[in-house]
Design an enzyme around this catalytic site. Structure first.
Site, PDB file in Angstrom:
ATOM      1  N   ASP A 137       8.279  17.620  -2.052  1.00 46.91           N
ATOM      2  CA  ASP A 137       9.085  16.464  -1.620  1.00 46.91           C
ATOM      3  C   ASP A 137      10.475  16.664  -1.061  1.00 46.91           C
ATOM      4  O   ASP A 137      11.061  16.035  -0.182  1.00 46.91           O
ATOM      5  CB  ASP A 137       8.989  15.252  -2.429  1.00 46.91           C
TER       6      ASP A 137
ATOM      7  N   LYS B 284       1.598  11.859  -9.611  1.00 42.96           N
ATOM      8  CA  LYS B 284       2.838  12.982  -9.590  1.00 42.96           C
ATOM      9  C   LYS B 284       3.212  13.364 -10.975  1.00 42.96           C
ATOM     10  O   LYS B 284       3.522  14.656 -11.121  1.00 42.96           O
ATOM     11  CB  LYS B 284       3.768  12.668  -8.547  1.00 42.96           C
TER      12      LYS B 284
HETATM   13  P1  NAP Z   1       7.230   5.496  -7.617  1.00 44.66           P
HETATM   14  O1  NAP Z   1       7.767   6.685  -8.709  1.00 44.66           O
HETATM   15  O2  NAP Z   1       6.244   4.607  -8.167  1.00 44.66           O
HETATM   16  O3  NAP Z   1       8.793   4.849  -7.740  1.00 44.66           O
HETATM   17  C1  NAP Z   1       8.849   3.593  -7.081  1.00 44.66           C
HETATM   18  C2  NAP Z   1      10.462   2.954  -7.035  1.00 44.66           C
HETATM   19  O4  NAP Z   1      10.486   1.944  -6.220  1.00 44.66           O
HETATM   20  C3  NAP Z   1      11.067   2.936  -8.403  1.00 44.66           C
HETATM   21  O5  NAP Z   1      12.418   3.331  -8.329  1.00 44.66           O
HETATM   22  C4  NAP Z   1      10.920   1.317  -8.350  1.00 44.66           C
HETATM   23  O6  NAP Z   1      12.044   0.746  -9.291  1.00 44.66           O
HETATM   24  C5  NAP Z   1      11.164   1.019  -7.033  1.00 44.66           C
HETATM   25  N1  NAP Z   1      10.647  -0.202  -6.817  1.00 44.66           N
HETATM   26  C6  NAP Z   1       9.073  -0.778  -6.839  1.00 44.66           C
HETATM   27  N2  NAP Z   1       9.147  -2.061  -6.294  1.00 44.66           N
HETATM   28  C7  NAP Z   1      10.407  -2.416  -6.094  1.00 44.66           C
HETATM   29  C8  NAP Z   1      10.876  -3.836  -5.874  1.00 44.66           C
HETATM   30  N3  NAP Z   1      10.071  -4.678  -5.696  1.00 44.66           N
HETATM   31  N4  NAP Z   1      12.252  -3.724  -5.858  1.00 44.66           N
HETATM   32  C9  NAP Z   1      12.864  -2.808  -6.119  1.00 44.66           C
HETATM   33  N5  NAP Z   1      12.577  -1.707  -6.082  1.00 44.66           N
HETATM   34  C10 NAP Z   1      11.282  -1.409  -6.656  1.00 44.66           C
HETATM   35  O7  NAP Z   1       6.866   5.837  -6.381  1.00 44.66           O
HETATM   36  P2  NAP Z   1       7.309   7.110  -5.535  1.00 44.66           P
HETATM   37  O8  NAP Z   1       6.241   8.295  -5.870  1.00 44.66           O
HETATM   38  O9  NAP Z   1       8.668   7.687  -5.907  1.00 44.66           O
HETATM   39  O10 NAP Z   1       6.988   6.591  -3.996  1.00 44.66           O
HETATM   40  C11 NAP Z   1       8.057   5.609  -3.409  1.00 44.66           C
HETATM   41  C12 NAP Z   1       7.596   5.487  -2.242  1.00 44.66           C
HETATM   42  O11 NAP Z   1       8.020   6.707  -1.392  1.00 44.66           O
HETATM   43  C13 NAP Z   1       6.403   5.136  -1.792  1.00 44.66           C
HETATM   44  O12 NAP Z   1       6.331   4.216  -0.946  1.00 44.66           O
HETATM   45  C14 NAP Z   1       5.854   6.443  -1.065  1.00 44.66           C
HETATM   46  O13 NAP Z   1       4.631   6.126  -0.289  1.00 44.66           O
HETATM   47  C15 NAP Z   1       7.000   7.101  -0.251  1.00 44.66           C
HETATM   48  N6  NAP Z   1       6.919   8.505  -0.514  1.00 44.66           N
HETATM   49  C16 NAP Z   1       7.081   9.108   0.832  1.00 44.66           C
HETATM   50  C17 NAP Z   1       6.965  10.270   1.019  1.00 44.66           C
HETATM   51  C18 NAP Z   1       7.115  10.980   2.382  1.00 44.66           C
HETATM   52  O14 NAP Z   1       6.805  12.314   2.469  1.00 44.66           O
HETATM   53  N7  NAP Z   1       7.550  10.211   3.476  1.00 44.66           N
HETATM   54  C19 NAP Z   1       7.063  11.262   0.251  1.00 44.66           C
HETATM   55  C20 NAP Z   1       6.761  10.710  -1.246  1.00 44.66           C
HETATM   56  C21 NAP Z   1       6.798   9.461  -1.372  1.00 44.66           C
HETATM   57  P3  NAP Z   1      11.703   0.688 -11.080  1.00 44.66           P
HETATM   58  O15 NAP Z   1      12.154   2.033 -11.519  1.00 44.66           O
HETATM   59  O16 NAP Z   1      12.788  -0.490 -11.322  1.00 44.66           O
HETATM   60  O17 NAP Z   1      10.234   0.343 -11.046  1.00 44.66           O
END
Ligand code: NAP
Length: 312
Positions: A128, A81
């Site tokens: 989003d 993204k």
């Molecule tokens: P991303 O950019 O990789 O961000 C991941 C986030 O999760 C960061 O804030 C990270 O913290 C945190 N994190 C990861 N592992 C962790 C852990 N073990 N403990 C605490 N915090 C943790 O991912 P993203 O694109 O934002 O997506 C996040 C989630 O949302 C995914 O599961 C995705 O499938 C879901 N999503 C859903 C939709 C929907 O339409 N429903 C849309 C978009 C995304 P750090 O900064 O400390 O690494």
């Protein structure tokens, strides 16, 4: 149609009906083909939407090949993204502000005779945040502007959600992240939305905290809506992003993570204390409908998309 296509498939492309797709790594779990193919069929559009497993170092070539194959557009999921931003010729102002895109629209122009310029452009969008706002309205019959929101996470999805909350002038926004510096940077980027006469007693309207129990405990009493925008919950053994003992019945809990055929631990904990809660399928539905509307400039067939996802 195959379950998942690769960069090699794009190089030797023969699937002319596939003109849209989701690009990610991994991507096999994506429900987007299910929703978008239902929308295409319901709208009488003779195109198909597929999954593309593309590694980060293949992204630029994959987008170039999609251009050449006259794709209409694509969705992007993790980890692309943010990286895709710099590969766009044009960016929607919302996407530019968020710093991440989840939707691309390719525009194909007739080639100019004698010109070597590319005859296609790619524009990046982010649906989003708007999808999230619609999901919250549908799940809880409330508007973001009336809520004190605690966002867990500061990654791509959290950025879009926090920006949407700020733009909607929510009552209060607290961003909690494991890497605190990212929460602080995100809050700083949104500061201009919170300047004004509105005051909320002793707590600041915009705040960044570490994702730690004591800091979270203090905020819960000043929160209406908790949003999990971390990736915790995707895997079966994942911990809850906020300890279950902190969840109170007065809260709305929105978990943007969705897991096929199971409830995340956060949603289970919310249900057990009687808090109102919903999963990420509604956000997926709403942001997918917005992507469809960007590609086709017509209303998305929401009932059919909803049925394809099994969302009531
Ligand atoms: P991303 O950019 O990789 O961000 C991941 C986030 O999760 C960061 O804030 C990270 O913290 C945190 N994190 C990861 N592992 C962790 C852990 N073990 N403990 C605490 N915090 C943790 O991912 P993203 O694109 O934002 O997506 C996040 C989630 O949302 C995914 O599961 C995705 O499938 C879901 N999503 C859903 C939709 C929907 O339409 N429903 C849309 C978009 C995304 P750090 O900064 O400390 O690494």
């Amino acid at each position: 149609m195959k379950e998942v296509y690769t960069i090699q498939d794009l190089r030797n492309w023969s699937e002319e009906s596939i003109r849209l797709g989701v690009i990610g790594a991994p991507v096999a779990h994506s429900l987007s083909p299910q929703i978008q193919n239902a929308a295409l069929q319901a709208s009488g559009i003779a195109m198909q939407y597929a999954r593309f497993e593309i590694a980060p170092d293949e992204l630029a070539s994959a987008l170039e090949l999609m251009h050449e194959r006259e794709f209409l557009g694509a969705n992007l999921t993790a980890p692309h993204k943010i990286a895709a931003l710099s590969l766009m010729e044009d960016l929607d102002s919302n996407a530019k502000r968020i710093g991440a895109i989840n939707t691309i629209k390719f525009c194909h122009r007739a080639p100019v005779t004698g010109s070597t310029a590319r005859n296609a452009t790619a524009t990046g969008f982010n649906t989003d945040g708007a999808g999230f706002a619609r999901a919250i309205r549908e799940a809880f019959a409330v508007d973001l502007r009336d809520l004190r929101v605690l966002v867990l996470g500061a990654g791509g999805a959290a950025r879009a959600i926090s920006f949407e909350c700020a733009r909607a002038h929510c009552e209060r926004l607290v961003i909690a992240n494991r890497t605190f510096a990212k929460a602080r940077a995100l809050a700083n980027a949104l500061r201009e939305f919170f300047i004004g006469p509105k005051v909320l007693g002793p707590v600041p309207r915009l705040h960044a905290i570490p994702l730690e129990e004591n800091a979270l405990r203090f905020q819960i009493g000043h929160t209406d809506l908790v949003v999990n925008a971390t990736s915790l919950g995707l895997r079966v053994g994942d911990a809850t992003p906020v300890p279950a003992r902190l969840i109170e019945p007065h809260l709305f809990i929105y978990d943007i993570v969705y897991a096929k055929d199971r409830e995340t631990r956060l949603l289970r904990a919310a249900r057990e204390v009687g808090a109102r809660a919903a999963d990420g399928l509604l956000m997926l539905l709403r942001q997918s409908a917005l992507s469809f509307e960007i590609w086709f400039e017509r209303e998305a067939p929401l009932p059919e998309m909803r049925a394809a996802l099994g969302v009531n």
